[in-house]
Write a protein that holds these residues in place. Structure first.
Motif, PDB file in Angstrom:
ATOM      1  N   UNK A   1      34.836  49.848  45.170  1.00 18.22           N
ATOM      2  CA  UNK A   1      35.788  50.843  45.588  1.00 18.22           C
ATOM      3  C   UNK A   1      37.082  50.659  45.636  1.00 18.22           C
ATOM      4  N   UNK A   2      37.326  49.240  45.745  1.00 26.14           N
ATOM      5  CA  UNK A   2      38.492  48.524  45.781  1.00 26.14           C
ATOM      6  C   UNK A   2      38.383  47.036  45.105  1.00 26.14           C
ATOM      7  N   UNK A   3      39.455  46.802  44.362  1.00 29.84           N
ATOM      8  CA  UNK A   3      39.330  45.482  43.799  1.00 29.84           C
ATOM      9  C   UNK A   3      40.923  45.062  44.212  1.00 29.84           C
ATOM     10  N   UNK A   4      40.844  43.997  45.006  1.00 29.53           N
ATOM     11  CA  UNK A   4      41.921  43.821  45.997  1.00 29.53           C
ATOM     12  C   UNK A   4      42.796  42.728  45.055  1.00 29.53           C
ATOM     13  N   UNK A   5      42.306  41.745  44.443  1.00 30.23           N
ATOM     14  CA  UNK A   5      42.818  40.648  43.664  1.00 30.23           C
ATOM     15  C   UNK A   5      41.756  40.292  42.387  1.00 30.23           C
ATOM     16  N   UNK A   6      42.569  39.799  41.415  1.00 27.30           N
ATOM     17  CA  UNK A   6      41.857  38.897  40.300  1.00 27.30           C
ATOM     18  C   UNK A   6      42.687  38.135  39.888  1.00 27.30           C
ATOM     19  N   UNK A   7      42.247  36.577  40.369  1.00 24.49           N
ATOM     20  CA  UNK A   7      43.076  35.339  40.034  1.00 24.49           C
ATOM     21  C   UNK A   7      42.483  34.695  38.859  1.00 24.49           C
ATOM     22  N   UNK A   8      43.003  34.116  38.084  1.00 27.81           N
ATOM     23  CA  UNK A   8      42.370  33.282  37.081  1.00 27.81           C
ATOM     24  C   UNK A   8      43.363  32.053  36.733  1.00 27.81           C
ATOM     25  N   UNK A   9      42.679  30.860  36.427  1.00 26.40           N
ATOM     26  CA  UNK A   9      43.259  29.814  36.034  1.00 26.40           C
ATOM     27  C   UNK A   9      42.381  29.216  34.873  1.00 26.40           C
ATOM     28  N   UNK A  10      42.715  29.145  33.971  1.00 26.46           N
ATOM     29  CA  UNK A  10      41.755  28.588  32.766  1.00 26.46           C
ATOM     30  C   UNK A  10      40.563  29.194  32.826  1.00 26.46           C
ATOM     31  N   UNK A  11      39.503  28.612  32.992  1.00 28.62           N
ATOM     32  CA  UNK A  11      38.123  29.067  32.747  1.00 28.62           C
ATOM     33  C   UNK A  11      37.547  29.770  34.187  1.00 28.62           C
ATOM     34  N   UNK A  12      38.315  29.526  35.062  1.00 29.57           N
ATOM     35  CA  UNK A  12      37.998  30.160  36.553  1.00 29.57           C
ATOM     36  C   UNK A  12      38.599  31.277  36.921  1.00 29.57           C
ATOM     37  N   UNK A  13      37.859  32.323  37.437  1.00 31.52           N
ATOM     38  CA  UNK A  13      38.447  33.526  37.716  1.00 31.52           C
ATOM     39  C   UNK A  13      37.595  33.923  39.296  1.00 31.52           C
ATOM     40  N   UNK A  14      38.584  34.404  40.194  1.00 27.28           N
ATOM     41  CA  UNK A  14      38.233  34.722  41.553  1.00 27.28           C
ATOM     42  C   UNK A  14      38.524  36.332  41.655  1.00 27.28           C
ATOM     43  N   UNK A  15      37.544  37.000  41.954  1.00 26.02           N
ATOM     44  CA  UNK A  15      37.680  38.432  42.393  1.00 26.02           C
ATOM     45  C   UNK A  15      37.358  38.707  43.783  1.00 26.02           C
ATOM     46  N   UNK A  16      38.181  39.590  44.728  1.00 27.25           N
ATOM     47  CA  UNK A  16      38.201  39.890  45.780  1.00 27.25           C
ATOM     48  C   UNK A  16      38.108  41.248  45.824  1.00 27.25           C
ATOM     49  N   UNK A  17      36.801  41.993  46.274  1.00 29.06           N
ATOM     50  CA  UNK A  17      36.351  43.575  45.921  1.00 29.06           C
ATOM     51  C   UNK A  17      35.503  43.974  46.982  1.00 29.06           C
ATOM     52  N   UNK A  18      35.783  45.313  47.412  1.00 32.57           N
ATOM     53  CA  UNK A  18      34.979  45.892  48.261  1.00 32.57           C
ATOM     54  C   UNK A  18      34.004  46.814  47.492  1.00 32.57           C
ATOM     55  N   UNK A  19      32.832  46.766  47.943  1.00 35.62           N
ATOM     56  CA  UNK A  19      31.714  47.754  47.118  1.00 35.62           C
ATOM     57  C   UNK A  19      31.012  48.830  48.288  1.00 35.62           C
ATOM     58  N   UNK A  20      30.572  49.943  47.829  1.00 33.23           N
ATOM     59  CA  UNK A  20      29.852  50.666  48.711  1.00 33.23           C
ATOM     60  C   UNK A  20      28.964  51.395  47.924  1.00 33.23           C
ATOM     61  N   UNK A  21      27.712  51.639  48.642  1.00 36.15           N
ATOM     62  CA  UNK A  21      26.530  52.331  48.151  1.00 36.15           C
ATOM     63  C   UNK A  21      26.059  53.350  49.287  1.00 36.15           C
ATOM     64  N   UNK A  22      24.894  53.919  49.084  1.00 33.84           N
ATOM     65  CA  UNK A  22      23.948  54.826  49.804  1.00 33.84           C
ATOM     66  C   UNK A  22      22.627  54.541  49.880  1.00 33.84           C
ATOM     67  N   UNK A  23      22.187  54.051  50.680  1.00 32.16           N
ATOM     68  CA  UNK A  23      20.676  53.494  50.957  1.00 32.16           C
ATOM     69  C   UNK A  23      19.741  54.649  50.651  1.00 32.16           C
ATOM     70  N   UNK A  24      18.456  54.598  50.383  1.00 30.63           N
ATOM     71  CA  UNK A  24      17.657  55.607  50.237  1.00 30.63           C
ATOM     72  C   UNK A  24      17.502  56.472  51.494  1.00 30.63           C
TER      73      UNK A  24
END
Length: 182
Positions: free
Chosen positions: A116-139
């Motif tokens: 629901x939000x991808x706050x940051x996507x950082x990369x250096x060479x072969x490394x990628x860091x992602x800060x994100x928020x997720x949401x769902x609904x349980x059964x």
């Protein structure tokens, strides 16, 4: 007794700290606004390709795509979930990760986890860091929300290794609370 909001407070406290650590682990980092040019070193162009690949996969997932893991992860990925509890640990191979971590959780949801939000996507060479928020609904109709920091080591455009930071309490609460379908 811990309040229902305690996991969310913990996530709000730790996620910014983890994102603050990323620049220390991977200086200098490329941010989403950067673009490769002919004068950019090969390592920086590789970082931008990796960053763009991950950002595009998150965008497709957020729009309703359901092949994120198949599209982005190597079949031999090593996925480590940091923390404590029965789902923390290292999964070896896409099949193992999906069977033991993704499927038990996803089967208890009526609406799948989506970014629901991808706050940051950082990369250096072969490394990628992602800060994100997720949401769902349980059964059972209850919402699921979490904040994540995933750190990937890319190889040939796919995730070869992943380290995932998240609040495992809400994840495990869904697994305990909602019976697995038969």
């Amino acid at each position: 007794m811990q309040s229902a909001h305690a996991p969310r407070r913990w996530t709000r406290a730790i996620a910014p700290l983890l994102v603050g650590i990323v620049p220390l682990l991977f200086p200098p980092l490329l941010h989403a606004e950067s673009a490769p040019t002919a004068s950019v070193p090969v390592d920086a162009r590789n970082a931008e390709r990796n960053r763009a690949r991950v950002a595009e996969a998150f965008e497709a997932w957020a729009k309703g795509g359901n092949t994120f893991f198949d599209d982005l992860l190597s079949p031999s990925v090593r996925w480590t979930i940091r923390g404590s509890g029965p789902y923390a640990g290292t999964y070896v191979g896409l099949e193992d990760f999906v069977a033991r971590a993704v499927r038990p959780f996803a089967s208890r949801l009526s609406k799948p986890v989506r970014p629901v939000a991808v706050h940051q996507v950082f990369a250096q060479g072969d490394e990628v860091a992602v800060h994100w928020d997720g949401a769902a609904v349980a059964r059972d109709g209850q919402p699921y929300r979490n904040s994540y920091v995933w750190i990937f080591r890319m190889k040939d455009g796919r995730v070869a290794e992943a380290t995932a930071f998240l609040d495992l309490a809400p994840y495990e609460d869904v697994i305990r609370r909602v019976p697995q379908p038969k």
